[in-house]
Design a protein around this motif. Structure first.
Motif, PDB file in Angstrom:
ATOM      1  N   PRO A   1      -9.874   9.012  -2.613  1.00 54.38           N
ATOM      2  CA  PRO A   1      -9.973   9.254  -4.071  1.00 54.38           C
ATOM      3  C   PRO A   1      -9.285  10.539  -4.543  1.00 54.38           C
ATOM      4  N   GLU A   2      -9.218  11.537  -3.685  1.00 60.10           N
ATOM      5  CA  GLU A   2      -8.534  12.783  -4.069  1.00 60.10           C
ATOM      6  C   GLU A   2      -7.053  12.549  -4.334  1.00 60.10           C
ATOM      7  N   ASP A   3      -6.496  11.497  -3.706  1.00 62.87           N
ATOM      8  CA  ASP A   3      -5.066  11.207  -3.857  1.00 62.87           C
ATOM      9  C   ASP A   3      -4.811  10.045  -4.808  1.00 62.87           C
ATOM     10  N   ALA A   4      -5.832   9.659  -5.547  1.00 62.69           N
ATOM     11  CA  ALA A   4      -5.739   8.446  -6.375  1.00 62.69           C
ATOM     12  C   ALA A   4      -4.565   8.493  -7.349  1.00 62.69           C
ATOM     13  N   ALA A   5      -4.183   9.703  -7.795  1.00 64.81           N
ATOM     14  CA  ALA A   5      -3.087   9.806  -8.767  1.00 64.81           C
ATOM     15  C   ALA A   5      -1.745   9.367  -8.174  1.00 64.81           C
ATOM     16  N   HIS A   6      -1.647   9.346  -6.815  1.00 65.92           N
ATOM     17  CA  HIS A   6      -0.382   8.955  -6.170  1.00 65.92           C
ATOM     18  C   HIS A   6      -0.339   7.474  -5.796  1.00 65.92           C
ATOM     19  N   TYR A   7      -1.384   6.747  -6.160  1.00 63.31           N
ATOM     20  CA  TYR A   7      -1.468   5.331  -5.774  1.00 63.31           C
ATOM     21  C   TYR A   7      -0.479   4.517  -6.602  1.00 63.31           C
ATOM     22  N   ASN A   8       0.323   3.705  -5.928  1.00 67.58           N
ATOM     23  CA  ASN A   8       1.259   2.844  -6.658  1.00 67.58           C
ATOM     24  C   ASN A   8       1.604   1.634  -5.784  1.00 67.58           C
ATOM     25  N   ASP A   9       2.477   0.770  -6.298  1.00 68.43           N
ATOM     26  CA  ASP A   9       2.809  -0.470  -5.576  1.00 68.43           C
ATOM     27  C   ASP A   9       3.384  -0.201  -4.193  1.00 68.43           C
ATOM     28  N   ASN A  10       4.183   0.874  -4.070  1.00 70.00           N
ATOM     29  CA  ASN A  10       4.753   1.191  -2.753  1.00 70.00           C
ATOM     30  C   ASN A  10       3.662   1.508  -1.747  1.00 70.00           C
ATOM     31  N   LEU A  11       2.663   2.256  -2.209  1.00 66.34           N
ATOM     32  CA  LEU A  11       1.571   2.622  -1.317  1.00 66.34           C
ATOM     33  C   LEU A  11       0.753   1.381  -0.934  1.00 66.34           C
ATOM     34  N   ILE A  12       0.553   0.491  -1.884  1.00 62.97           N
ATOM     35  CA  ILE A  12      -0.184  -0.752  -1.580  1.00 62.97           C
ATOM     36  C   ILE A  12       0.550  -1.524  -0.481  1.00 62.97           C
ATOM     37  N   GLU A  13       1.878  -1.614  -0.622  1.00 63.98           N
ATOM     38  CA  GLU A  13       2.674  -2.324   0.393  1.00 63.98           C
ATOM     39  C   GLU A  13       2.582  -1.630   1.749  1.00 63.98           C
ATOM     40  N   TYR A  14       2.613  -0.309   1.718  1.00 66.83           N
ATOM     41  CA  TYR A  14       2.490   0.497   2.944  1.00 66.83           C
ATOM     42  C   TYR A  14       1.139   0.210   3.623  1.00 66.83           C
ATOM     43  N   LEU A  15       0.062   0.247   2.836  1.00 67.83           N
ATOM     44  CA  LEU A  15      -1.275   0.009   3.403  1.00 67.83           C
ATOM     45  C   LEU A  15      -1.382  -1.419   3.946  1.00 67.83           C
ATOM     46  N   ARG A  16      -0.876  -2.379   3.171  1.00 69.97           N
ATOM     47  CA  ARG A  16      -0.934  -3.780   3.597  1.00 69.97           C
ATOM     48  C   ARG A  16      -0.237  -3.948   4.946  1.00 69.97           C
ATOM     49  N   GLY A  17       0.897  -3.305   5.113  1.00 70.45           N
ATOM     50  CA  GLY A  17       1.651  -3.381   6.360  1.00 70.45           C
ATOM     51  C   GLY A  17       0.880  -2.759   7.515  1.00 70.45           C
ATOM     52  N   LYS A  18       0.385  -1.535   7.308  1.00 68.57           N
ATOM     53  CA  LYS A  18      -0.330  -0.827   8.381  1.00 68.57           C
ATOM     54  C   LYS A  18      -1.596  -1.576   8.803  1.00 68.57           C
ATOM     55  N   LEU A  19      -2.251  -2.212   7.846  1.00 71.03           N
ATOM     56  CA  LEU A  19      -3.535  -2.852   8.143  1.00 71.03           C
ATOM     57  C   LEU A  19      -3.394  -4.175   8.901  1.00 71.03           C
ATOM     58  N   GLN A  20      -2.144  -4.594   9.155  1.00 74.92           N
ATOM     59  CA  GLN A  20      -1.934  -5.814   9.951  1.00 74.92           C
ATOM     60  C   GLN A  20      -2.177  -5.574  11.439  1.00 74.92           C
ATOM     61  N   HIS A  21      -2.097  -4.330  11.872  1.00 76.53           N
ATOM     62  CA  HIS A  21      -2.227  -4.007  13.297  1.00 76.53           C
ATOM     63  C   HIS A  21      -3.595  -4.440  13.815  1.00 76.53           C
ATOM     64  N   PRO A  22      -3.629  -5.107  14.996  1.00 79.13           N
ATOM     65  CA  PRO A  22      -4.912  -5.655  15.474  1.00 79.13           C
ATOM     66  C   PRO A  22      -5.983  -4.612  15.759  1.00 79.13           C
ATOM     67  N   GLN A  23      -5.620  -3.343  15.969  1.00 82.92           N
ATOM     68  CA  GLN A  23      -6.649  -2.317  16.205  1.00 82.92           C
ATOM     69  C   GLN A  23      -7.129  -1.666  14.895  1.00 82.92           C
ATOM     70  N   MET A  24      -6.550  -2.102  13.774  1.00 77.39           N
ATOM     71  CA  MET A  24      -7.017  -1.591  12.482  1.00 77.39           C
ATOM     72  C   MET A  24      -8.240  -2.410  12.070  1.00 77.39           C
ATOM     73  N   ARG A  25      -9.349  -1.739  11.798  1.00 69.45           N
ATOM     74  CA  ARG A  25     -10.621  -2.427  11.590  1.00 69.45           C
ATOM     75  C   ARG A  25     -11.239  -2.247  10.217  1.00 69.45           C
ATOM     76  N   ALA A  26     -10.678  -1.356   9.399  1.00 72.32           N
ATOM     77  CA  ALA A  26     -11.262  -1.151   8.073  1.00 72.32           C
ATOM     78  C   ALA A  26     -10.226  -0.577   7.117  1.00 72.32           C
ATOM     79  N   LEU A  27     -10.472  -0.810   5.825  1.00 71.51           N
ATOM     80  CA  LEU A  27      -9.671  -0.175   4.792  1.00 71.51           C
ATOM     81  C   LEU A  27     -10.481   1.015   4.275  1.00 71.51           C
ATOM     82  N   GLY A  28      -9.933   2.198   4.443  1.00 66.92           N
ATOM     83  CA  GLY A  28     -10.678   3.370   3.979  1.00 66.92           C
ATOM     84  C   GLY A  28     -10.026   4.650   4.460  1.00 66.92           C
TER      85      GLY A  28
END
Ligand code: ZN
Length: 202
Positions: free
Chosen positions: A66-93
């Motif tokens: 939440p401290e970085d919420a002002a930097h949230y944008n479509d690029n970041l969403i795509e970045y998170l979506r990509g990183k969260l595909q990894h099988p050892q990734m277990r949560a969004l947070g």
């Protein structure tokens, strides 16, 4: 007893070169596995190399704090979506609301809701950061049917009333060292009403 630490930042620069030692010290205390949270690109890169090096020990999460919420944008969403595909990734947070920081509340709320939708799309539980924002965090989780994916209230520091409210939403509660503080009698009361199978530690 084998302990899973649900929230660490051993990917922070302060731990550079010391991770093996930290893991050894943790193991000596029966902390055998842990969730490491990425909070920016360098810490997420570090998390990915740790997951590779310590397969079966280190699992990951990443999200826009939440401290970085002002930097949230479509690029970041795509970045998170990509990183969260990894099988050892277990949560969004960690995601949520921090009313101690300067980011406007409305922006924080929008970013929190957006990432809950992403968690549902990816079928991942969330790790929630809540600072001085119980009412609004609760309302957003309730309105977004969080039961679908579930999640953790990270470093839960509320009282028994709030513990029960979040438990009713299907959330689990993660207790940190705060519970040992002299002035934290209300957190110990919250712990007493939390079923053991819904307790995590960090
Ligand atoms: Zn954290």
């Amino acid at each position: 007893m084998k302990i899973f630490d649900s929230h660490t930042h051993i990917n922070a620069p302060q731990f550079k070169g010391e991770v093996a030692e930290v893991l050894q010290r943790a193991q000596a205390l029966d902390v055998v596995k842990m969730l490491v949270i990425g909070y920016d690109k360098p810490s997420t890169d570090c998390l990915f190399s740790l997951m590779k090096q310590y397969k079966g020990i280190i699992y990951g999460a990443v999200g826009c704090h939440p401290e970085d919420a002002a930097h949230y944008n479509d690029n970041l969403i795509e970045y998170l979506r990509g990183k969260l595909q990894h099988p050892q990734m277990r949560a969004l947070g960690e995601i949520g609301l921090d009313y101690h920081c300067d980011t406007p509340h409305e922006i924080q709320k929008e970013v929190f809701r957006s990432q809950i939708n992403l968690a549902k799309e990816l079928d991942l539980p969330i790790s929630v950061h809540n600072r001085d924002a119980f009412e609004d965090v609760y309302t957003i989780l309730r309105e977004s049917d969080i039961q679908q994916v579930g999640g953790i209230m990270h470093s839960f520091n509320g009282n028994a009333f709030w513990a029960q409210k979040f438990l009713q939403l299907g959330m689990s509660l993660s207790y940190s060292g705060v519970i040992t503080f002299k002035n934290a009698a209300d957190v110990r009361e919250a712990f007493m009403v939390t079923p053991l199978e819904r307790v995590l530690v960090e």
